[in-house]
Design an enzyme around this catalytic site. Structure first.
Site, PDB file in Angstrom:
ATOM      1  N   TRP A  90       0.840  -1.192   0.000  1.00  0.00           N
ATOM      2  CA  TRP A  90       0.000   0.000   0.000  1.00  0.00           C
ATOM      3  C   TRP A  90       0.877   1.244   0.000  1.00  0.00           C
ATOM      4  O   TRP A  90       2.031   1.208   0.444  1.00  0.00           O
ATOM      5  CB  TRP A  90      -0.949  -0.004   1.206  1.00  0.00           C
ATOM      6  N   GLU A 134       7.208   8.107  14.327  1.00  0.00           N
ATOM      7  CA  GLU A 134       7.447   7.443  13.034  1.00  0.00           C
ATOM      8  C   GLU A 134       8.389   8.273  12.160  1.00  0.00           C
ATOM      9  O   GLU A 134       9.236   7.713  11.443  1.00  0.00           O
ATOM     10  CB  GLU A 134       6.123   7.229  12.299  1.00  0.00           C
ATOM     11  N   GLU A 172       8.616   1.185   6.663  1.00  0.00           N
ATOM     12  CA  GLU A 172       8.288   2.090   7.767  1.00  0.00           C
ATOM     13  C   GLU A 172       8.131   3.535   7.291  1.00  0.00           C
ATOM     14  O   GLU A 172       7.342   4.300   7.855  1.00  0.00           O
ATOM     15  CB  GLU A 172       9.387   2.019   8.840  1.00  0.00           C
ATOM     16  N   HIS A 175       4.700   5.058   6.901  1.00  0.00           N
ATOM     17  CA  HIS A 175       3.865   5.333   8.067  1.00  0.00           C
ATOM     18  C   HIS A 175       3.845   6.823   8.394  1.00  0.00           C
ATOM     19  O   HIS A 175       2.773   7.430   8.527  1.00  0.00           O
ATOM     20  CB  HIS A 175       4.372   4.548   9.277  1.00  0.00           C
ATOM     21  N   GLU A 225       8.430  -3.019  18.288  1.00  0.00           N
ATOM     22  CA  GLU A 225       7.444  -3.256  17.233  1.00  0.00           C
ATOM     23  C   GLU A 225       6.113  -3.712  17.830  1.00  0.00           C
ATOM     24  O   GLU A 225       5.039  -3.325  17.343  1.00  0.00           O
ATOM     25  CB  GLU A 225       7.959  -4.305  16.240  1.00  0.00           C
ATOM     26  N   THR A 228       4.436  -0.511  19.159  1.00  0.00           N
ATOM     27  CA  THR A 228       3.840   0.347  18.137  1.00  0.00           C
ATOM     28  C   THR A 228       2.615  -0.307  17.507  1.00  0.00           C
ATOM     29  O   THR A 228       1.658   0.383  17.131  1.00  0.00           O
ATOM     30  CB  THR A 228       4.870   0.710  17.049  1.00  0.00           C
ATOM     31  N   ASP A 257       1.365  -3.415   9.539  1.00  0.00           N
ATOM     32  CA  ASP A 257       2.786  -3.425   9.186  1.00  0.00           C
ATOM     33  C   ASP A 257       3.654  -3.716  10.404  1.00  0.00           C
ATOM     34  O   ASP A 257       4.610  -4.507  10.356  1.00  0.00           O
ATOM     35  CB  ASP A 257       3.198  -2.068   8.604  1.00  0.00           C
ATOM     36  N   GLU A 258       3.336  -3.042  11.512  1.00  0.00           N
ATOM     37  CA  GLU A 258       4.136  -3.209  12.722  1.00  0.00           C
ATOM     38  C   GLU A 258       4.071  -4.657  13.211  1.00  0.00           C
ATOM     39  O   GLU A 258       5.049  -5.200  13.725  1.00  0.00           O
ATOM     40  CB  GLU A 258       3.656  -2.260  13.825  1.00  0.00           C
ATOM     41  N   HIS A 261       6.477  -6.674  11.170  1.00  0.00           N
ATOM     42  CA  HIS A 261       7.860  -6.398  11.579  1.00  0.00           C
ATOM     43  C   HIS A 261       8.153  -7.030  12.935  1.00  0.00           C
ATOM     44  O   HIS A 261       9.267  -7.510  13.183  1.00  0.00           O
ATOM     45  CB  HIS A 261       8.095  -4.889  11.621  1.00  0.00           C
TER      46      HIS A 261
END
Length: 390
Positions: A90, A134, A172, A175, A225, A228, A257-258, A261
């Site tokens: 995305w 971020e 990242e 973000h 991670e 977050t 996403d976090e 990760h």
């Protein structure tokens, strides 16, 4: 922040940050101060941050550095495979009004602002704090490239560790871009004050206290991670409660996403427990004794010397990130890495194991006090929202 930062020590003028381990007299903690208050009228300070503790560097023995190099193939097969191709990722514009569309001014832009008006100021404070954290991404990439045995030696190295660091940074980077653009379009925040805060935070850097040691570094990132993921997820929940489904999707996709990760970093530490359980156990205890300080701890906007503490209290009060979350993350990692089931450890390893396994209940006992303190904290002005009080 132009202040003494110590989550274990409180005074009448400064409360411990809810983003750090709660006060416990038996635990050690970092102590920092920043030269000068950097208030208006003062000239720029050369030494912006001075750690009061001794900074240890390159603590990893050569044989363990070689061990990380021997894990290149494993990292390629198990860590790099978690990454998505860029063309399938995305991008920020997927969640924002398209400035090239004919109805950008009349429909999309107005609709975003209409929804944003329903979001309370305290939610915007948390959203801005998340975004600023971020946006300090350059510091985090520098941190990963400080780790012995896994750093990107050339900025284009083809090793698995270097490839991961660059790809992680690239993922990242979206973000902060997405949150910044949303906040800019919302009209609810003072973008210039936010931009100043970001510049200060990147300029101050951060002392992760990981000693150039990837054992410590990957334990830190595993915890961070997870933190977050929780923070963005809870912010998404608040946005949905206040009727901004688009903002909820924005925070939700970042949380997703976090989570990915988090999986990568916890897998790395899980592998370390497999091949070196004793050394990894000692490193885990070492990192928890130092406490996992949040990367935004040196936030400063040119006005508020206690900005991070004030932001943290708002996050605690709203349930975005709390003392209980800190303890829950520790429990999650203990379970993920099967720490309680480790056998055959040295005396030092068993001592570290006992410390880590007993720590979460001690932290959790302070959670109610931290929440009560956050509720009773006086309102303070935030420059991010034009000095309105929260």
């Amino acid at each position: 922040m132009a202040l003494s930062f110590n989550p274990m020590i409180t005074s009448q003028s400064q409360k411990p940050s809810c983003f750090a381990l709660p006060s416990m007299a038996t635990l050690s903690s970092p102590k920092f101060f920043m030269a000068s208050t950097l208030r208006s009228g003062s000239k720029e300070v050369e030494n912006l941050k001075k750690p009061l503790h001794v900074q240890i560097t390159h603590s990893l023995p050569p044989r363990r550095i070689e061990m990380f190099k021997s894990l290149e193939d494993w990292a390629e097969k198990n860590i790099l495979t978690l990454l998505k191709p860029v063309e399938k990722c995305w991008q920020p514009l997927d969640f924002l009004p398209d400035p090239a569309s004919d109805d950008f001014d009349d429909e999309q832009f107005k609709e975003l602002r209409k929804r944003a008006k329903e979001i309370p100021d305290d939610c915007f404070v948390v959203l801005v704090g998340n975004m600023i954290t971020e946006e300090a991404l350059p510091t985090y990439q520098s941190f990963l490239n400080s780790l012995d045995g896994t750093r990107d030696e050339t900025c284009s190295s083809l090793t698995s560790w270097a490839s991961w660091t660059r790809a992680w940074t690239a993922e990242e980077n979206r973000h902060g871009d997405l949150l910044t653009k949303y906040l800019y379009l919302s009209g609810r925040v003072d973008i210039r004050q936010i931009e100043k805060t970001i510049q200060y935070l990147i300029r101050f850097g951060n002392d992760f206290r990981t000693e150039n040691n990837p054992y410590l570094g990957f334990i830190y990132t595993s915890f961070q991670e997870r933190a977050t993921f929780i923070t963005h997820g809870n912010t998404a929940r608040l946005a949905k409660e206040h009727g901004d489904i688009n903002l909820a999707q924005i925070c939700g996709i970042i949380a997703s996403d976090e989570k990915c990760h988090e999986k990568a970093y916890t897998m790395i530490v899980e592998k370390l427990f497999e091949i070196d359980p004793d050394g990894t156990m000692v490193a885990f205890a070492d990192m928890m004794r130092k406490t996992i300080d949040m990367p935004g701890q040196f936030m400063y906007d040119g006005q508020d010397d206690n900005l991070f503490d004030h932001f943290s209290l708002v996050a605690q009060r709203l349930g975005v990130y709390t003392t209980k979350d800190y303890a829950d993350i520790l429990d999650f990692l203990i379970e993920q890495w099967k720490v309680k089931k480790l056998i055959g450890l040295s005396a030092e390893g068993r001592k570290a194991q006992d410390y880590v396994c007993q720590l979460a209940p001690r932290i959790r006992r302070t959670a109610d006090r931290a929440q009560e303190r956050a509720k009773k904290a006086p309102k303070v002005p935030f420059s991010w929202i034009f000095n309105r009080e929260v």
